[in-house]
Design a protein around this motif. Structure first.
Motif, PDB file in Angstrom:
ATOM      1  N   GLY A  63       0.812  -1.212   0.000  1.00 38.47           N
ATOM      2  CA  GLY A  63       0.000   0.000   0.000  1.00 38.47           C
ATOM      3  C   GLY A  63       0.842   1.256   0.000  1.00 38.47           C
ATOM      4  O   GLY A  63       0.561   2.210  -0.733  1.00 38.47           O
ATOM      5  N   GLY A  64       1.891   1.261   0.834  1.00 38.37           N
ATOM      6  CA  GLY A  64       2.763   2.435   0.906  1.00 38.37           C
ATOM      7  C   GLY A  64       3.447   2.728  -0.423  1.00 38.37           C
ATOM      8  O   GLY A  64       3.563   3.886  -0.842  1.00 38.37           O
ATOM      9  N   PHE A  65       3.899   1.678  -1.105  1.00 33.54           N
ATOM     10  CA  PHE A  65       4.582   1.863  -2.392  1.00 33.54           C
ATOM     11  C   PHE A  65       3.622   2.447  -3.437  1.00 33.54           C
ATOM     12  O   PHE A  65       3.955   3.403  -4.142  1.00 33.54           O
ATOM     13  CB  PHE A  65       5.136   0.528  -2.883  1.00 33.54           C
ATOM     14  N   LEU A  66       2.420   1.883  -3.528  1.00 34.39           N
ATOM     15  CA  LEU A  66       1.462   2.348  -4.535  1.00 34.39           C
ATOM     16  C   LEU A  66       0.972   3.762  -4.244  1.00 34.39           C
ATOM     17  O   LEU A  66       0.794   4.572  -5.174  1.00 34.39           O
ATOM     18  CB  LEU A  66       0.276   1.381  -4.600  1.00 34.39           C
ATOM     19  N   ILE A  67       0.747   4.079  -2.986  1.00 38.09           N
ATOM     20  CA  ILE A  67       0.284   5.425  -2.622  1.00 38.09           C
ATOM     21  C   ILE A  67       1.328   6.471  -2.990  1.00 38.09           C
ATOM     22  O   ILE A  67       1.000   7.554  -3.493  1.00 38.09           O
ATOM     23  CB  ILE A  67      -0.066   5.486  -1.125  1.00 38.09           C
ATOM     24  N   THR A  81      -2.936   2.760   9.589  1.00 40.16           N
ATOM     25  CA  THR A  81      -2.945   3.877  10.536  1.00 40.16           C
ATOM     26  C   THR A  81      -3.896   3.580  11.689  1.00 40.16           C
ATOM     27  O   THR A  81      -4.731   2.673  11.615  1.00 40.16           O
ATOM     28  CB  THR A  81      -3.397   5.190   9.855  1.00 40.16           C
ATOM     29  N   GLY A  82      -3.770   4.384  12.727  1.00 37.02           N
ATOM     30  CA  GLY A  82      -4.625   4.216  13.895  1.00 37.02           C
ATOM     31  C   GLY A  82      -6.093   4.429  13.599  1.00 37.02           C
ATOM     32  O   GLY A  82      -6.954   3.868  14.270  1.00 37.02           O
ATOM     33  N   ALA A  83      -6.397   5.264  12.594  1.00 32.95           N
ATOM     34  CA  ALA A  83      -7.794   5.547  12.272  1.00 32.95           C
ATOM     35  C   ALA A  83      -8.562   4.293  11.884  1.00 32.95           C
ATOM     36  O   ALA A  83      -9.779   4.204  12.085  1.00 32.95           O
ATOM     37  CB  ALA A  83      -7.860   6.565  11.138  1.00 32.95           C
ATOM     38  N   PHE A  84      -7.856   3.299  11.312  1.00 32.23           N
ATOM     39  CA  PHE A  84      -8.525   2.092  10.846  1.00 32.23           C
ATOM     40  C   PHE A  84      -8.594   0.991  11.901  1.00 32.23           C
ATOM     41  O   PHE A  84      -9.269  -0.018  11.685  1.00 32.23           O
ATOM     42  CB  PHE A  84      -7.795   1.528   9.619  1.00 32.23           C
ATOM     43  N   ASN A 295      -5.790   0.128  -2.080  1.00 34.38           N
ATOM     44  CA  ASN A 295      -6.686  -0.706  -1.275  1.00 34.38           C
ATOM     45  C   ASN A 295      -7.330  -1.830  -2.073  1.00 34.38           C
ATOM     46  O   ASN A 295      -7.821  -2.795  -1.485  1.00 34.38           O
ATOM     47  CB  ASN A 295      -7.756   0.166  -0.613  1.00 34.38           C
ATOM     48  N   VAL A 296      -7.336  -1.721  -3.386  1.00 32.42           N
ATOM     49  CA  VAL A 296      -7.778  -2.843  -4.210  1.00 32.42           C
ATOM     50  C   VAL A 296      -6.688  -3.907  -4.291  1.00 32.42           C
ATOM     51  O   VAL A 296      -6.974  -5.112  -4.256  1.00 32.42           O
ATOM     52  CB  VAL A 296      -8.150  -2.358  -5.635  1.00 32.42           C
ATOM     53  N   VAL A 297      -5.429  -3.495  -4.355  1.00 37.69           N
ATOM     54  CA  VAL A 297      -4.309  -4.431  -4.533  1.00 37.69           C
ATOM     55  C   VAL A 297      -3.874  -5.071  -3.216  1.00 37.69           C
ATOM     56  O   VAL A 297      -3.555  -6.265  -3.159  1.00 37.69           O
ATOM     57  CB  VAL A 297      -3.109  -3.706  -5.198  1.00 37.69           C
ATOM     58  N   VAL A 298      -3.853  -4.304  -2.132  1.00 37.86           N
ATOM     59  CA  VAL A 298      -3.347  -4.783  -0.840  1.00 37.86           C
ATOM     60  C   VAL A 298      -3.969  -6.094  -0.369  1.00 37.86           C
ATOM     61  O   VAL A 298      -3.254  -6.977   0.137  1.00 37.86           O
ATOM     62  CB  VAL A 298      -3.501  -3.666   0.228  1.00 37.86           C
ATOM     63  N   PRO A 299      -5.292  -6.297  -0.499  1.00 39.92           N
ATOM     64  CA  PRO A 299      -5.872  -7.567  -0.026  1.00 39.92           C
ATOM     65  C   PRO A 299      -5.284  -8.804  -0.690  1.00 39.92           C
ATOM     66  O   PRO A 299      -5.292  -9.886  -0.086  1.00 39.92           O
ATOM     67  CB  PRO A 299      -7.363  -7.406  -0.377  1.00 39.92           C
ATOM     68  N   PHE A 300      -4.760  -8.688  -1.912  1.00 35.31           N
ATOM     69  CA  PHE A 300      -4.160  -9.837  -2.578  1.00 35.31           C
ATOM     70  C   PHE A 300      -2.849 -10.263  -1.910  1.00 35.31           C
ATOM     71  O   PHE A 300      -2.336 -11.341  -2.174  1.00 35.31           O
ATOM     72  CB  PHE A 300      -3.914  -9.531  -4.057  1.00 35.31           C
ATOM     73  N   GLY A 302      -2.763 -10.013   1.477  1.00 35.51           N
ATOM     74  CA  GLY A 302      -3.209 -10.246   2.852  1.00 35.51           C
ATOM     75  C   GLY A 302      -3.256  -9.006   3.710  1.00 35.51           C
ATOM     76  O   GLY A 302      -3.399  -9.110   4.936  1.00 35.51           O
ATOM     77  N   GLY A 303      -3.127  -7.814   3.113  1.00 40.32           N
ATOM     78  CA  GLY A 303      -3.059  -6.582   3.886  1.00 40.32           C
ATOM     79  C   GLY A 303      -4.411  -6.042   4.302  1.00 40.32           C
ATOM     80  O   GLY A 303      -5.464  -6.469   3.816  1.00 40.32           O
ATOM     81  N   ILE A 304      -4.376  -5.083   5.215  1.00 33.73           N
ATOM     82  CA  ILE A 304      -5.562  -4.395   5.716  1.00 33.73           C
ATOM     83  C   ILE A 304      -5.619  -3.010   5.076  1.00 33.73           C
ATOM     84  O   ILE A 304      -4.708  -2.628   4.343  1.00 33.73           O
ATOM     85  CB  ILE A 304      -5.517  -4.309   7.263  1.00 33.73           C
ATOM     86  N   PRO A 305      -6.668  -2.230   5.305  1.00 29.19           N
ATOM     87  CA  PRO A 305      -6.784  -0.926   4.642  1.00 29.19           C
ATOM     88  C   PRO A 305      -5.587  -0.007   4.877  1.00 29.19           C
ATOM     89  O   PRO A 305      -5.004   0.023   5.967  1.00 29.19           O
ATOM     90  CB  PRO A 305      -8.059  -0.335   5.266  1.00 29.19           C
ATOM     91  N   ALA A 306      -5.239   0.733   3.844  1.00 31.60           N
ATOM     92  CA  ALA A 306      -4.100   1.666   3.896  1.00 31.60           C
ATOM     93  C   ALA A 306      -4.579   3.069   3.567  1.00 31.60           C
ATOM     94  O   ALA A 306      -5.541   3.259   2.815  1.00 31.60           O
ATOM     95  CB  ALA A 306      -3.028   1.241   2.900  1.00 31.60           C
TER      96      ALA A 306
END
Length: 562
Positions: A63-67, A81-84, A295-300, A302-306
């Motif tokens: 997520g960090g790389f794509l953002i 982040t803490g918000a999530f 956020n579309v790619v991260v779940p593939f 196993g990641g959580i929202p970014a």
């Protein structure tokens, strides 16, 4: 079309045109430092969210790389982040990890849609009391979720409900583990006081290194990441999502909306803060699209929202970051950590991560802003407190939805308060020219208003909230006038309900044989009247730029009639 006007035009494309090795050295240094800072936070946020540590690392890496690579900010750092924490924890408890991954992907698609529809600038105007309310609520929830690990309480599981959780703490506080508590207090002190001596090396990193060393050296009997979750993977793995059903999608829509909304607010707020620090300007719609893609790619993986992380973005800037390359380097540094020292991350004490998150929760609580808002107008305080307590006691999704509803109602109330429709026939008869009226509506000269003519002035937004007031005030009564002039010089907005009220007024005037004349119409109301076809119904001869013209037109008609 200019690049800056495109919906999607990453800042990376802009910065690469004049990139140099000197800029790369600055970006690489900043990325390395931020990567070190992000490591414990990615692990801590994952654990606090109720998932395994590697999911937090995957989120920060992918997520960090794509953002950074696709985003609209030069220096934005993305990741968990803490918000999530609150929303992810609840989704995992109710729908499982698979449900969380699906909701994350749905939220990503929503963010892409928001960016494509150019909603980036609109989201900036989220009411401040609403943002502070749920941010402070999230901070308190994060703090309360760390009490068990901070004191090493003997609790097999914690209820999701805020009050029930604290009741369990009270019942089981006697089971406090002293070695865990002492290590937690030590770690908390290091995280809190270390920046007073050295700001170059983050206190969280120092706390993890020192506490891990002490635990391993003196064999302190405390819970570690490894003892709770087992050995961590030493590589990033790609996996397909499970089969998604329509029932799951329907069930997860509210959660996905909350993730998308929080992600949009957090990322654009972070980008705005970064703009102020570097005197730059981010591309909000591009940022939303990038957040959505991430956020579309991260779940593939196993990641959580970014989303954009304000604290890590500020750290990035303070260490010399100039372009999105720094954020990409930060993700690559984390990837190297996973491959090289992944096995050692299992040695980190859980209590140290709890201490780090307690400091994080304090920093994100915005206590000073919360206290300041308590002195704001009453309706703002209501939005603040309702959002805050709903976040604590009910659910973040409900808090955001109710908070938005209250904010909309507050906005409507204020627009109604500054909107009015009043008869000004007597005042107008004591004024000279339209120009004089614009400078002083109470000026006194001799303007002649023909007998049988009444003049009303509308002020404020002419929308559904004031439509009923419009109908009630403009009652022709038992003795209707010969002409009614509606002055609209202070009406800047007109919606469909306002158009319907105008149409109803025209019908009523026709029935009573009263001529309806409009004057001083601004561009937006005029275009709305024109597009609706109402301009033909009213008649072009009944729409005038100035009040003088309107009175003159009515006077001629009355003279001819006599």
């Amino acid at each position: 079309m200019l690049n800056k006007d495109r919906i999607f035009y990453p800042k990376l494309f802009t910065t690469l045109s004049d990139y140099s090795w000197g800029l790369f050295r600055q970006d690489a240094t900043a990325g390395l430092i931020v990567g070190i800072v992000a490591l414990p936070l990615a692990v801590a946020f994952a654990i606090a969210s109720g998932v395994t540590p590697e999911r937090g690392l995957a989120t920060a890496i992918v997520g960090g790389f794509l953002i950074s690579a696709l985003g609209g900010s030069r220096v934005q750092i993305g990741g968990p982040t803490g918000a999530f924490v609150v929303i992810v924890y609840r989704i995992v408890q109710v729908h499982g990890v698979e449900g969380c991954l699906i909701a994350c992907m749905m939220a990503g698609l929503m963010l892409i849609a928001l960016g494509a529809m150019r909603f980036g600038t609109v989201i900036r105007y989220i009411p401040y009391p609403l943002v502070v309310g749920f941010t402070s609520g999230i901070a308190v929830v994060i703090f309360s979720s760390q009490i068990k690990d901070f004191f090493g309480l003997d609790l097999s599981s914690l209820p999701a409900d805020f009050l029930s959780k604290w009741w369990e703490y009270v019942l089981h506080f006697h089971s406090m583990d002293w070695p865990t508590t002492m290590l937690s207090v030590f770690s908390l002190g290091v995280v809190w006081f270390w920046p007073k001596w050295n700001r170059r090396v983050p206190g969280s990193v120092v706390a993890i290194l020192v506490s891990t060393f002490l635990v391993q050296m003196f064999d302190i009997p405390v819970e570690t990441i490894g003892s709770r979750f087992g050995a961590l993977p030493t590589q990033l793995t790609f996996s397909f999502l499970p089969e998604v059903t329509l029932t799951q999608i329907k069930t997860l829509i509210p959660s996905a909306i909350t993730i998308a909304l929080l992600g949009a607010i957090e990322s654009l707020l972070s980008a705005t803060v970064a703009d102020g620090m570097i005197e730059g300007k981010h591309r909000s719609n591009t940022e939303l699209v990038a957040q959505g893609i991430a956020n579309v790619v991260v779940p593939f993986f196993g990641g959580i929202p970014a989303t954009g992380a304000i604290a890590r973005t500020a750290t990035n800037i303070k260490n010399g970051a100039k372009t999105p390359i720094s954020g990409m380097v930060h993700s690559l540094v984390l990837l190297v950590f996973v491959y090289v020292i992944g096995q050692w991350i299992a040695w980190v004490p859980i209590s140290t991560l709890a201490a780090i998150l307690i400091v994080v929760s304090y920093n994100m609580s915005e206590a000073h802003a919360f206290r300041a808002l308590l002195k704001a107008p009453k309706m703002d305080v209501v939005v603040l407190m309702v959002t805050f307590f709903l976040t604590l006691l009910v659910d973040l999704t409900v808090a955001v939805q109710i908070g938005f509803l209250l904010s909309v109602l507050l906005f409507m109330k204020r627009m109604i308060d500054v909107s009015s429709i009043r008869e000004i026939t007597d005042q107008i008869s004591a004024a000279d020219t339209e120009e004089e009226l614009r400078s002083d509506q109470d000026a006194t000269t001799n303007k002649v208003v023909p007998r049988g003519v009444v003049i009303y002035e509308a002020e404020g937004a002419f929308f559904f909230g004031v439509a009923e007031m419009f109908r009630t005030t403009l009652d022709l009564g038992k003795n209707p006038p010969k002409a009614l002039i509606l002055r609209m010089r202070h009406v800047l907005a007109l919606d469909a309900t306002g158009l319907k009220a105008l149409e109803d007024l025209h019908s009523k005037c026709q029935k009573e044989k009263v001529r309806l004349v409009l004057s001083g119409i601004h561009a937006q109301p005029y275009m709305a009247i024109k597009r609706s076809g109402l301009i033909e119904t009213l008649g072009g001869q009944n729409i005038h730029y100035t009040l003088d013209e309107a009175i003159a037109s009515v006077s001629v008609e009355l003279q001819n009639a006599s």
